[in-house]
Motif scaffolding. Structure first.
Motif, PDB file in Angstrom:
ATOM      1  N   ALA A 146       0.837  -1.210   0.000  1.00  0.00           N
ATOM      2  CA  ALA A 146       0.000   0.000   0.000  1.00  0.00           C
ATOM      3  C   ALA A 146       0.866   1.252   0.000  1.00  0.00           C
ATOM      4  CB  ALA A 146      -0.910  -0.007   1.225  1.00  0.00           C
ATOM      5  N   GLY A 147       2.004   1.166   0.646  1.00  0.00           N
ATOM      6  CA  GLY A 147       2.906   2.315   0.728  1.00  0.00           C
ATOM      7  C   GLY A 147       4.060   1.987   1.652  1.00  0.00           C
ATOM      8  N   ILE A 148       5.014   2.896   1.718  1.00  0.00           N
ATOM      9  CA  ILE A 148       6.185   2.711   2.578  1.00  0.00           C
ATOM     10  C   ILE A 148       6.315   3.958   3.448  1.00  0.00           C
ATOM     11  CG2 ILE A 148       8.682   2.337   2.632  1.00  0.00           C
ATOM     12  CD1 ILE A 148       8.472   1.090  -0.163  1.00  0.00           C
ATOM     13  N   SER A 149       6.213   3.778   4.756  1.00  0.00           N
ATOM     14  CA  SER A 149       6.405   4.896   5.679  1.00  0.00           C
ATOM     15  C   SER A 149       7.745   4.665   6.357  1.00  0.00           C
ATOM     16  CB  SER A 149       5.258   4.952   6.695  1.00  0.00           C
ATOM     17  OG  SER A 149       5.364   6.119   7.475  1.00  0.00           O
ATOM     18  N   LEU A 150       8.750   5.408   5.949  1.00  0.00           N
ATOM     19  CA  LEU A 150      10.119   5.088   6.366  1.00  0.00           C
ATOM     20  C   LEU A 150      10.754   6.216   7.177  1.00  0.00           C
ATOM     21  CD1 LEU A 150      12.454   6.732   4.476  1.00  0.00           C
ATOM     22  CD2 LEU A 150      11.403   5.293   2.727  1.00  0.00           C
ATOM     23  N   MET A 151      11.718   5.812   8.024  1.00  0.00           N
ATOM     24  CA  MET A 151      12.606   6.812   8.626  1.00  0.00           C
ATOM     25  C   MET A 151      13.920   6.734   7.878  1.00  0.00           C
ATOM     26  SD  MET A 151      15.337   7.749  10.545  1.00  0.00           S
ATOM     27  CE  MET A 151      15.630   9.490  10.359  1.00  0.00           C
ATOM     28  N   GLY A 152      14.309   7.882   7.320  1.00  0.00           N
ATOM     29  CA  GLY A 152      15.600   7.930   6.639  1.00  0.00           C
ATOM     30  C   GLY A 152      15.767   9.249   5.918  1.00  0.00           C
ATOM     31  N   GLY A 153      17.005   9.613   5.739  1.00  0.00           N
ATOM     32  CA  GLY A 153      17.327  10.793   4.946  1.00  0.00           C
ATOM     33  C   GLY A 153      17.092  12.099   5.672  1.00  0.00           C
ATOM     34  N   GLY A 154      17.058  13.140   4.874  1.00  0.00           N
ATOM     35  CA  GLY A 154      16.900  14.496   5.381  1.00  0.00           C
ATOM     36  C   GLY A 154      17.167  15.399   4.189  1.00  0.00           C
ATOM     37  N   VAL A 155      16.222  16.257   3.853  1.00  0.00           N
ATOM     38  CA  VAL A 155      16.446  17.066   2.650  1.00  0.00           C
ATOM     39  C   VAL A 155      17.359  18.257   2.942  1.00  0.00           C
ATOM     40  CG1 VAL A 155      14.306  16.304   1.550  1.00  0.00           C
ATOM     41  CG2 VAL A 155      14.311  18.446   2.843  1.00  0.00           C
ATOM     42  N   ALA A 156      17.553  18.586   4.222  1.00  0.00           N
ATOM     43  CA  ALA A 156      18.404  19.741   4.547  1.00  0.00           C
ATOM     44  C   ALA A 156      19.844  19.348   4.871  1.00  0.00           C
ATOM     45  CB  ALA A 156      17.807  20.515   5.727  1.00  0.00           C
TER      46      ALA A 156
END
Ligand code: BDR
Ligand code: CA
Length: 314
Positions: A146-156
């Motif tokens: 259905a979807g992926i709710s992830l912790m990761g990254g950072g756009v800043a």
């Protein structure tokens, strides 16, 4: 119709993974169909042992399987400065009552998706190794996600290098597969998770709930805060729990859609999540990037979840 959202928890517990799983188990909107481990905060042996101990503590009655020992391409990278030598230092935990399935994490996720009559949401809170491998090996199962709710990254910015966040840096190739998958992605990166701060007075609120799980959660927070306090944080950033909060209390979050690319090469920026703020690429957004959080609402959510373990139905 199932009124609950079926989910698979995939992580590298890890204090904040463990708190994310605590929140997931206590959330009436969610149904945990499987748990899997990944190498990240510690070796796969340690994160798997921790995952099974956490499942036992929380009473998560779902199949569990171990991930692989390495990221898809690079070498493992561990984080003992943050989570200790065990990967989950701090309070004593019960010995695991959950035995690993005799199949790999990727096979368990594939089996769970295949057997499900409805699409399942994936909640990865470690490096994306298992999810990337799943998408490469079983592309036909995308329709069951259905979807992926992830912790990761950072756009800043990053937290392990100036540009990269730990989970993405450990396995950028896997993250690249995930972000190119076309699946609906919700990204809880450092932009929001560094604002998902649990302050020492909040630890006391949770400790005062006076049930065995809340007591352990308060001690996990004590430990996790120790490292962050030395960096000047006023509280513990409970990164991974934001990926679960996005499913159960999205109204406390501010979200913006971006086209996000993963830097897999780069002299300085391997593992960066590069968001197209200005539309240079001309590509449609591929991720809902969480940027803000109502901190008080987040603390209420965690405290309500910890209180649930004192109730009869827990
Ligand atoms: C992420 O890295 C790990 O140490 C935490 O568990 C979290 O998933 C934050 O960068
Ligand atoms: Ca994690």
């Amino acid at each position: 119709m199932n009124p609950k959202i079926p989910i698979i928890l995939d992580g590298d517990p890890g204090h904040d993974d463990a708190i994310a799983w605590m929140l997931a188990k206590a959330s009436p909107q969610l149904e945990i169909r499987a748990c899997t481990s990944v190498c990240g905060n510690q070796t796969i042996e340690k994160t798997s042992y921790n995952a099974r101990r956490v499942m036992t503590l929380l009473g998560i009655d779902a199949p569990f399987a171990m991930g692989r020992s390495n990221p898809l391409v690079g070498q493992p990278m561990v984080a003992p400065t943050v989570h200790g030598e065990s990967g989950l230092d701090g309070p004593a935990l019960p010995e695991p009552k959950i035995e690993p399935q005799p199949i790999s994490a990727v096979e368990l996720i594939a089996r769970t998706l295949t057997e499900s009559t409805e699409p399942v949401t994936l909640v990865p809170t470690g490096p994306l190794t298992n999810i990337g491998a799943l998408l490469l090996l079983y592309p036909e199962l995308k329709r069951k996600i259905a979807g992926i709710s992830l912790m990761g990254g950072g756009v800043a910015h990053g937290n392990w290098t100036p540009a990269a966040e730990f989970n993405i840096l450990v396995d950028p190739e896997a993250a690249d597969v995930v972000f190119k998958s076309g699946l609906p992605i919700t990204m809880a990166g450092l932009d929001v998770t560094n604002k998902a701060l649990v302050f020492p007075e909040d630890f006391e609120r949770i400790r005062a709930l006076n049930n065995p799980v809340a007591a352990v959660v308060a001690e996990w927070l004590d430990f996790f805060y120790g490292f962050h306090r030395s960096l000047g944080y006023p509280g513990a950033p409970v990164h991974d729990a934001v990926a679960v909060a996005a499913l159960v209390r999205p109204e406390i979050l501010t979200i913006k859609e971006y086209y996000v690319q993963i830097e897999t090469k780069g002299e300085f920026c391997r593992g960066a999540t590069v968001a197209d703020h200005w539309g240079f690429t001309g590509k449609a957004p591929n991720a809902r990037v969480i940027l803000g959080i109502n901190r008080e609402g987040f603390i209420d959510l965690l405290a309500e979840a910890a209180a649930w373990y004192g109730r009869e139905e827990a």
